[in-house]
Design a protein around this motif. Structure first.
Motif, PDB file in Angstrom:
ATOM      1  N   VAL A  35       0.854  -1.187   0.000  1.00 46.99           N
ATOM      2  CA  VAL A  35       0.000   0.000   0.000  1.00 46.99           C
ATOM      3  C   VAL A  35       0.892   1.241   0.000  1.00 46.99           C
ATOM      4  N   GLY A  36       0.726   2.086  -0.995  1.00 52.50           N
ATOM      5  CA  GLY A  36       1.551   3.287  -1.113  1.00 52.50           C
ATOM      6  C   GLY A  36       1.138   4.367  -0.116  1.00 52.50           C
ATOM      7  N   ILE A  37       2.123   4.975   0.532  1.00 59.09           N
ATOM      8  CA  ILE A  37       1.862   6.079   1.473  1.00 59.09           C
ATOM      9  C   ILE A  37       2.891   7.172   1.204  1.00 59.09           C
ATOM     10  N   SER A  38       2.420   8.339   0.788  1.00 61.29           N
ATOM     11  CA  SER A  38       3.331   9.460   0.543  1.00 61.29           C
ATOM     12  C   SER A  38       3.631  10.185   1.850  1.00 61.29           C
ATOM     13  N   PRO A  39       4.899  10.406   2.167  1.00 66.11           N
ATOM     14  CA  PRO A  39       5.243  11.198   3.354  1.00 66.11           C
ATOM     15  C   PRO A  39       4.549  12.563   3.370  1.00 66.11           C
ATOM     16  N   PHE A  40       4.455  13.205   2.208  1.00 63.20           N
ATOM     17  CA  PHE A  40       3.746  14.486   2.145  1.00 63.20           C
ATOM     18  C   PHE A  40       2.325  14.330   2.685  1.00 63.20           C
ATOM     19  N   SER A  41       1.628  13.304   2.210  1.00 68.01           N
ATOM     20  CA  SER A  41       0.212  13.136   2.554  1.00 68.01           C
ATOM     21  C   SER A  41       0.012  12.707   3.997  1.00 68.01           C
ATOM     22  N   CYS A  42       0.964  11.934   4.525  1.00 71.01           N
ATOM     23  CA  CYS A  42       0.728  11.466   5.895  1.00 71.01           C
ATOM     24  C   CYS A  42       1.394  12.389   6.915  1.00 71.01           C
ATOM     25  N   GLY A  43       1.698  13.608   6.500  1.00 72.12           N
ATOM     26  CA  GLY A  43       2.005  14.643   7.478  1.00 72.12           C
ATOM     27  C   GLY A  43       3.464  14.802   7.885  1.00 72.12           C
ATOM     28  N   TRP A  44       4.390  14.386   7.025  1.00 71.12           N
ATOM     29  CA  TRP A  44       5.791  14.675   7.326  1.00 71.12           C
ATOM     30  C   TRP A  44       6.067  16.118   6.939  1.00 71.12           C
ATOM     31  N   VAL A  45       6.460  16.901   7.905  1.00 76.16           N
ATOM     32  CA  VAL A  45       6.749  18.312   7.666  1.00 76.16           C
ATOM     33  C   VAL A  45       8.138  18.606   8.234  1.00 76.16           C
ATOM     34  N   THR A  46       8.907  19.430   7.539  1.00 77.41           N
ATOM     35  CA  THR A  46      10.240  19.775   8.021  1.00 77.41           C
ATOM     36  C   THR A  46      10.279  21.226   8.499  1.00 77.41           C
ATOM     37  N   SER A  47      11.343  21.543   9.217  1.00 78.68           N
ATOM     38  CA  SER A  47      11.588  22.923   9.617  1.00 78.68           C
ATOM     39  C   SER A  47      13.069  23.171   9.357  1.00 78.68           C
ATOM     40  N   GLU A  48      13.344  24.059   8.431  1.00 77.65           N
ATOM     41  CA  GLU A  48      14.719  24.247   7.941  1.00 77.65           C
ATOM     42  C   GLU A  48      15.377  22.910   7.607  1.00 77.65           C
ATOM     43  N   ARG A  49      14.640  22.068   6.962  1.00 73.61           N
ATOM     44  CA  ARG A  49      15.082  20.760   6.444  1.00 73.61           C
ATOM     45  C   ARG A  49      15.239  19.674   7.508  1.00 73.61           C
ATOM     46  N   HIS A  50      15.073  19.984   8.778  1.00 76.29           N
ATOM     47  CA  HIS A  50      14.984  18.942   9.799  1.00 76.29           C
ATOM     48  C   HIS A  50      13.555  18.410   9.811  1.00 76.29           C
ATOM     49  N   VAL A  51      13.386  17.124  10.033  1.00 78.59           N
ATOM     50  CA  VAL A  51      12.034  16.590  10.187  1.00 78.59           C
ATOM     51  C   VAL A  51      11.417  17.199  11.435  1.00 78.59           C
ATOM     52  N   LYS A  52      10.272  17.867  11.262  1.00 77.96           N
ATOM     53  CA  LYS A  52       9.639  18.550  12.381  1.00 77.96           C
ATOM     54  C   LYS A  52       8.493  17.698  12.944  1.00 77.96           C
ATOM     55  N   SER A  53       7.678  17.173  12.053  1.00 81.59           N
ATOM     56  CA  SER A  53       6.628  16.269  12.518  1.00 81.59           C
ATOM     57  C   SER A  53       6.462  15.145  11.517  1.00 81.59           C
ATOM     58  N   ALA A  54       6.164  13.982  12.031  1.00 76.84           N
ATOM     59  CA  ALA A  54       6.000  12.798  11.201  1.00 76.84           C
ATOM     60  C   ALA A  54       4.970  11.921  11.881  1.00 76.84           C
ATOM     61  N   ASP A  55       3.868  11.686  11.197  1.00 74.23           N
ATOM     62  CA  ASP A  55       2.814  10.881  11.789  1.00 74.23           C
ATOM     63  C   ASP A  55       3.019   9.419  11.392  1.00 74.23           C
ATOM     64  N   PHE A  56       3.411   8.609  12.361  1.00 73.67           N
ATOM     65  CA  PHE A  56       3.654   7.196  12.071  1.00 73.67           C
ATOM     66  C   PHE A  56       2.388   6.351  12.228  1.00 73.67           C
ATOM     67  N   SER A  57       1.291   6.976  12.670  1.00 79.61           N
ATOM     68  CA  SER A  57       0.130   6.160  13.026  1.00 79.61           C
ATOM     69  C   SER A  57      -0.439   5.400  11.832  1.00 79.61           C
ATOM     70  N   ILE A  58      -0.463   6.035  10.654  1.00 78.63           N
ATOM     71  CA  ILE A  58      -1.048   5.328   9.521  1.00 78.63           C
ATOM     72  C   ILE A  58      -0.130   4.199   9.057  1.00 78.63           C
ATOM     73  N   VAL A  59       1.187   4.400   9.199  1.00 86.15           N
ATOM     74  CA  VAL A  59       2.141   3.329   8.857  1.00 86.15           C
ATOM     75  C   VAL A  59       1.917   2.139   9.812  1.00 86.15           C
ATOM     76  N   ALA A  60       1.747   2.446  11.086  1.00 82.51           N
ATOM     77  CA  ALA A  60       1.534   1.386  12.078  1.00 82.51           C
ATOM     78  C   ALA A  60       0.210   0.659  11.837  1.00 82.51           C
ATOM     79  N   LYS A  61      -0.840   1.435  11.554  1.00 80.53           N
ATOM     80  CA  LYS A  61      -2.154   0.817  11.295  1.00 80.53           C
ATOM     81  C   LYS A  61      -2.114  -0.057  10.043  1.00 80.53           C
ATOM     82  N   THR A  62      -1.374   0.404   9.031  1.00 83.83           N
ATOM     83  CA  THR A  62      -1.241  -0.360   7.793  1.00 83.83           C
ATOM     84  C   THR A  62      -0.583  -1.710   8.075  1.00 83.83           C
TER      85      THR A  62
END
Lengths: 339, 339
Positions: free
Chosen positions: B161-188
């Motif tokens: 099942v394809g999951i785009s980091p953009f769509s599942c809420g990976w956001v950076t701040s000055e190129r550091h990962v700022k938030s990353a929602d792992f819940s959909i990966v875990a549920k999958t």
């Protein structure tokens, strides 16, 4: 994915549905590209290219402030061209990319429908091999369509970004939307892009999985994003009193929704009252859910226009021209609150 | 997307990074399909079909418990066939779909790379038309590749099942990962599917947007999901002491990572000590980030195998055969903690 939406899955916005409210600025419009309009419904995975191209053009006219056509944004490989198809000279300091805040949601049509129907994904039971495989196959098919629609919009110069409801955390519980994360949709809008969502196969906390229709997605988005108006682009002129293929079918131009959810036809003045029941519309190909969702949205005080895609009527609806008054020669159905 | 990862974007797991920890059951393996291995890097949007097919086959062997090949799950339109390509008889009550908990992440290779490089998406500045258009074009390209990889895996019978980091809420701040929602990966994973993520164009809170590389995604996933081991599938046999194209290049078979992050080569015994600096590896085509990310993962006590895709060596790595001992004839690089 008409036909899969049970009456249980329609517009009730379950109090238990966890959402993050992130829409801080007004949304102009949520537009549904109906599966029946943009695909050839009876043929497996076949896009209605002509309609999709015309729809993309109208969306660009309605969204993009500048009258000049913006540069294309689909730089995918073209036959015979080794390099990306973009010309840096097109990208001056112009502001042709400023666009109104639209959210696009599309149905599945002949993508996903066959795979879902063959495997019964909407009914859940992921432990069954056929359902599990069907879930994978359905997601492949609907994301294929999403990509094609994003590309068509991007070619027109609309800064479109695909977002799968599955990936951004839409989860159901016995087919009711249980959680839906709107934050990425809101961030996408705030960054100047147009989010493009779609009817999708999603996980269900109780039954394992189900199909989440584009119409249900729209009614949830509308409840939280409170757009100025909502447009359903479909393959017929609007809602009729009977299947539009019947010779005496009358186009219902304005439907009023009472606070208690009751419906009445305002235009045309009909001699006999019509029972706008779900059953009466089941045969018109998914109209039942569409009307029910439209009513839910209208009850929020948001006008809904149901209109034939790629016509002069759809362009008027998308432009917001109908908000002040509706011309007599406009063909379509307005669903609005009585208030 | 080698070449875009600044030293700032590597493995530090910023304390400010908001995550939802949802991995309740052990993860067997996170595997990176390197862009250089699965695409023809010098040719725009061209998949290395032979390698991808072989990689998919090895992944199926490593993931799926049953020795029988599961039914195909890509039911997309085939030339000359009007109906979905699935045969209901294949779906008995067998358990061939039970599979080990793997997460797949792939790079971009010749997808996305050209679009991103032409527009400078990694540097941000979304107000510039070229960057905004490039963002759209890059996402179209990388999601096209994601879909093709999901389809290749599904054809092999992997419930991907394809999951785009953009769509599942990976956001950076000055190129550091700022938030990353792992819940959909875990549920999958919990639902028995294999999540397939990818290097993506994402929104950045400070600079507007950037490129999030597959390697950075893996090191974040590894830190939170704590897999038994991590495999990087690439287009060379592993990490060398100098560019592998040089005649005297020596394959470093085992690299030990100290608690302070220092590296030492355990195998082979080298006469001269090597300075495994980032600079020394920059010329090897993206190896710098890979080693740096591998070191970050190894420091967590998770073994990392860097190995050539679609070889007998990669199959051994994917199967977990190397965890007890590494055969002398195995070609590849193990990066592990000194502890």
């Amino acid at each position: 994915m008409a036909g899969y939406e049970s009456e249980k899955q329609t517009g009730q916005h379950d109090a238990a549905c966890k959402t993050n409210l992130h829409f801080t600025q007004p949304i102009r419009c949520i537009v549904k590209l109906g599966g029946a309009a943009i695909t050839l419904k009876s043929e497996l995975e076949m896009i209605n290219e002509e309609t999709l191209q015309k729809v993309s053009e109208q969306l660009r006219q309605a969204m993009v402030a500048s009258s000049a056509k913006p540069p294309g944004m689909d730089w995918s490989k073209r036959p015979g061209k080794p390099d990306v198809s973009c010309n840096s000279e097109e990208f001056g300091d112009h502001s042709v990319l400023d666009c109104r805040r639209f959210i696009v949601v599309h149905g599945a049509g002949s993508f996903g429908h066959f795979q879902a129907s063959k495997s019964g994904v909407h009914k859940g039971q992921l432990h069954k091999p056929l359902v599990k495989c069907g879930f994978v196959a359905t997601r492949i098919s609907v994301t294929t369509l999403n990509l094609e629609i994003v590309r068509a919009l991007a070619r027109e110069g609309i800064p479109s970004v695909g977002i799968s409801p599955f990936s951004c955390g839409w989860v159901t519980s016995e087919r009711h939307v249980k959680s839906a994360d709107f934050s990425i949709v809101a961030k996408t809008l705030d960054s100047g892009f147009v989010p493009v969502l779609h009817g999708d196969a999603v996980l269900d906390e109780i039954q394992g999985c189900t199909i989440l229709s584009g119409d249900v997605i729209i009614s949830h988005l509308a409840a939280h994003a409170k757009p100025d108006f909502v447009v359903f682009l479909t393959d017929v002129y609007g809602v009729y009193d009977r299947p539009p293929t019947e010779p005496d079918a009358v186009l219902l131009k304005e439907i009023a929704i009472g606070e208690d959810g009751s419906w009445s036809v305002v235009k045309p003045k009909l001699q006999n009252s019509i029972e706008l029941t779900v059953a009466a519309h089941d045969t018109t190909g998914g109209m039942a859910t569409k009307i029910s969702e439209a009513a839910t949205i209208a009850k929020l005080g948001i006008d809904v226009y149901i209109v034939k895609a790629a016509t002069s009527h759809s362009l008027k609806a998308l432009n917001g021209d109908l908000r002040s008054s509706i011309p007599d020669d406009w063909l379509g159905t307005v669903v609005r609150s009585l208030k």
